[in-house]
Scaffold this motif. Structure first.
Motif, PDB file in Angstrom:
ATOM      1  N   ILE A 113      13.386  -4.290   4.746  1.00  0.00           N
ATOM      2  CA  ILE A 113      13.241  -3.424   3.570  1.00  0.00           C
ATOM      3  C   ILE A 113      12.120  -3.941   2.678  1.00  0.00           C
ATOM      4  O   ILE A 113      11.266  -3.178   2.219  1.00  0.00           O
ATOM      5  CB  ILE A 113      14.571  -3.319   2.795  1.00  0.00           C
ATOM      6  CG1 ILE A 113      15.602  -2.574   3.641  1.00  0.00           C
ATOM      7  CG2 ILE A 113      14.365  -2.651   1.442  1.00  0.00           C
ATOM      8  CD1 ILE A 113      17.014  -2.627   3.102  1.00  0.00           C
ATOM      9  N   ILE A 114      12.105  -5.256   2.454  1.00  0.00           N
ATOM     10  CA  ILE A 114      11.062  -5.853   1.621  1.00  0.00           C
ATOM     11  C   ILE A 114       9.693  -5.609   2.237  1.00  0.00           C
ATOM     12  O   ILE A 114       8.739  -5.247   1.537  1.00  0.00           O
ATOM     13  CB  ILE A 114      11.329  -7.349   1.414  1.00  0.00           C
ATOM     14  CG1 ILE A 114      12.570  -7.530   0.527  1.00  0.00           C
ATOM     15  CG2 ILE A 114      10.118  -8.063   0.805  1.00  0.00           C
ATOM     16  CD1 ILE A 114      13.121  -8.935   0.505  1.00  0.00           C
ATOM     17  N   HIS A 115       9.585  -5.763   3.547  1.00  0.00           N
ATOM     18  CA  HIS A 115       8.316  -5.509   4.226  1.00  0.00           C
ATOM     19  C   HIS A 115       7.877  -4.054   4.018  1.00  0.00           C
ATOM     20  O   HIS A 115       6.699  -3.789   3.729  1.00  0.00           O
ATOM     21  CB  HIS A 115       8.426  -5.815   5.721  1.00  0.00           C
ATOM     22  CG  HIS A 115       7.202  -5.435   6.487  1.00  0.00           C
ATOM     23  ND1 HIS A 115       6.020  -6.148   6.403  1.00  0.00           N
ATOM     24  CD2 HIS A 115       6.959  -4.405   7.329  1.00  0.00           C
ATOM     25  CE1 HIS A 115       5.120  -5.565   7.161  1.00  0.00           C
ATOM     26  NE2 HIS A 115       5.662  -4.509   7.743  1.00  0.00           N
ATOM     27  N   GLU A 116       8.811  -3.133   4.155  1.00  0.00           N
ATOM     28  CA  GLU A 116       8.485  -1.720   3.967  1.00  0.00           C
ATOM     29  C   GLU A 116       8.019  -1.454   2.536  1.00  0.00           C
ATOM     30  O   GLU A 116       7.074  -0.691   2.316  1.00  0.00           O
ATOM     31  CB  GLU A 116       9.694  -0.835   4.302  1.00  0.00           C
ATOM     32  CG  GLU A 116      10.038  -0.818   5.772  1.00  0.00           C
ATOM     33  CD  GLU A 116       8.938  -0.238   6.648  1.00  0.00           C
ATOM     34  OE1 GLU A 116       8.300   0.752   6.242  1.00  0.00           O
ATOM     35  OE2 GLU A 116       8.722  -0.785   7.737  1.00  0.00           O
ATOM     36  N   ILE A 117       8.656  -2.090   1.562  1.00  0.00           N
ATOM     37  CA  ILE A 117       8.255  -1.921   0.160  1.00  0.00           C
ATOM     38  C   ILE A 117       6.840  -2.447  -0.040  1.00  0.00           C
ATOM     39  O   ILE A 117       6.023  -1.831  -0.720  1.00  0.00           O
ATOM     40  CB  ILE A 117       9.254  -2.606  -0.793  1.00  0.00           C
ATOM     41  CG1 ILE A 117      10.594  -1.869  -0.760  1.00  0.00           C
ATOM     42  CG2 ILE A 117       8.703  -2.674  -2.218  1.00  0.00           C
ATOM     43  CD1 ILE A 117      11.729  -2.599  -1.447  1.00  0.00           C
ATOM     44  N   GLU A 118       6.549  -3.605   0.579  1.00  0.00           N
ATOM     45  CA  GLU A 118       5.210  -4.187   0.451  1.00  0.00           C
ATOM     46  C   GLU A 118       4.137  -3.280   1.057  1.00  0.00           C
ATOM     47  O   GLU A 118       2.979  -3.336   0.638  1.00  0.00           O
ATOM     48  CB  GLU A 118       5.174  -5.563   1.118  1.00  0.00           C
ATOM     49  CG  GLU A 118       5.970  -6.608   0.364  1.00  0.00           C
ATOM     50  CD  GLU A 118       6.093  -7.918   1.109  1.00  0.00           C
ATOM     51  OE1 GLU A 118       6.358  -8.920   0.427  1.00  0.00           O
ATOM     52  OE2 GLU A 118       5.938  -7.947   2.346  1.00  0.00           O
ATOM     53  N   CYS A 119       4.499  -2.448   2.008  1.00  0.00           N
ATOM     54  CA  CYS A 119       3.544  -1.541   2.646  1.00  0.00           C
ATOM     55  C   CYS A 119       3.318  -0.254   1.851  1.00  0.00           C
ATOM     56  O   CYS A 119       2.404   0.518   2.168  1.00  0.00           O
ATOM     57  CB  CYS A 119       4.022  -1.189   4.056  1.00  0.00           C
ATOM     58  SG  CYS A 119       3.984  -2.599   5.192  1.00  0.00           S
ATOM     59  N   LEU A 120       4.127  -0.016   0.844  1.00  0.00           N
ATOM     60  CA  LEU A 120       3.999   1.210   0.046  1.00  0.00           C
ATOM     61  C   LEU A 120       2.768   1.152  -0.843  1.00  0.00           C
ATOM     62  O   LEU A 120       2.326   0.083  -1.254  1.00  0.00           O
ATOM     63  CB  LEU A 120       5.232   1.388  -0.854  1.00  0.00           C
ATOM     64  CG  LEU A 120       6.552   1.695  -0.179  1.00  0.00           C
ATOM     65  CD1 LEU A 120       7.685   1.642  -1.205  1.00  0.00           C
ATOM     66  CD2 LEU A 120       6.510   3.061   0.495  1.00  0.00           C
ATOM     67  N   PRO A 121       2.235   2.323  -1.207  1.00  0.00           N
ATOM     68  CA  PRO A 121       1.155   2.361  -2.197  1.00  0.00           C
ATOM     69  C   PRO A 121       1.682   1.849  -3.544  1.00  0.00           C
ATOM     70  O   PRO A 121       2.890   1.915  -3.815  1.00  0.00           O
ATOM     71  CB  PRO A 121       0.791   3.843  -2.288  1.00  0.00           C
ATOM     72  CG  PRO A 121       1.505   4.529  -1.180  1.00  0.00           C
ATOM     73  CD  PRO A 121       2.587   3.640  -0.709  1.00  0.00           C
TER      74      PRO A 121
END
Length: 70
Positions: A6-14
């Motif tokens: 989840i943290i990785h996905e958040i880091e990939c967000l604009p």
């Protein structure tokens, strides 16, 4: 899905979407201190962490759980 994923996905967000996630987390209730068994389990997870980054994050959670994160 794990917290790390989840943290990785958040880091990939604009950036704008990351800010939306931050606003959401700030609305979550503040966690009080953890019980003895909860602190022990968290300490064990920290000691057995697979990498230094996870260990550091768990250490901060342990400190917050001991003193409260208010």
């Amino acid at each position: 899905m794990t917290a790390a994923q989840i943290i990785h996905e958040i880091e990939c967000l604009p950036p704008a979407e990351q800010e939306e996630v931050i606003r959401f987390t700030r609305r979550l209730p503040v966690r009080q201190t953890l019980s003895g068994p909860e602190l022990s389990a968290l300490a064990e997870r920290m000691v057995n962490a697979p990498d230094p980054v996870t260990a550091k994050r768990l250490k901060q959670e342990l400190v917050n759980g001991f003193f409260g994160d208010s």
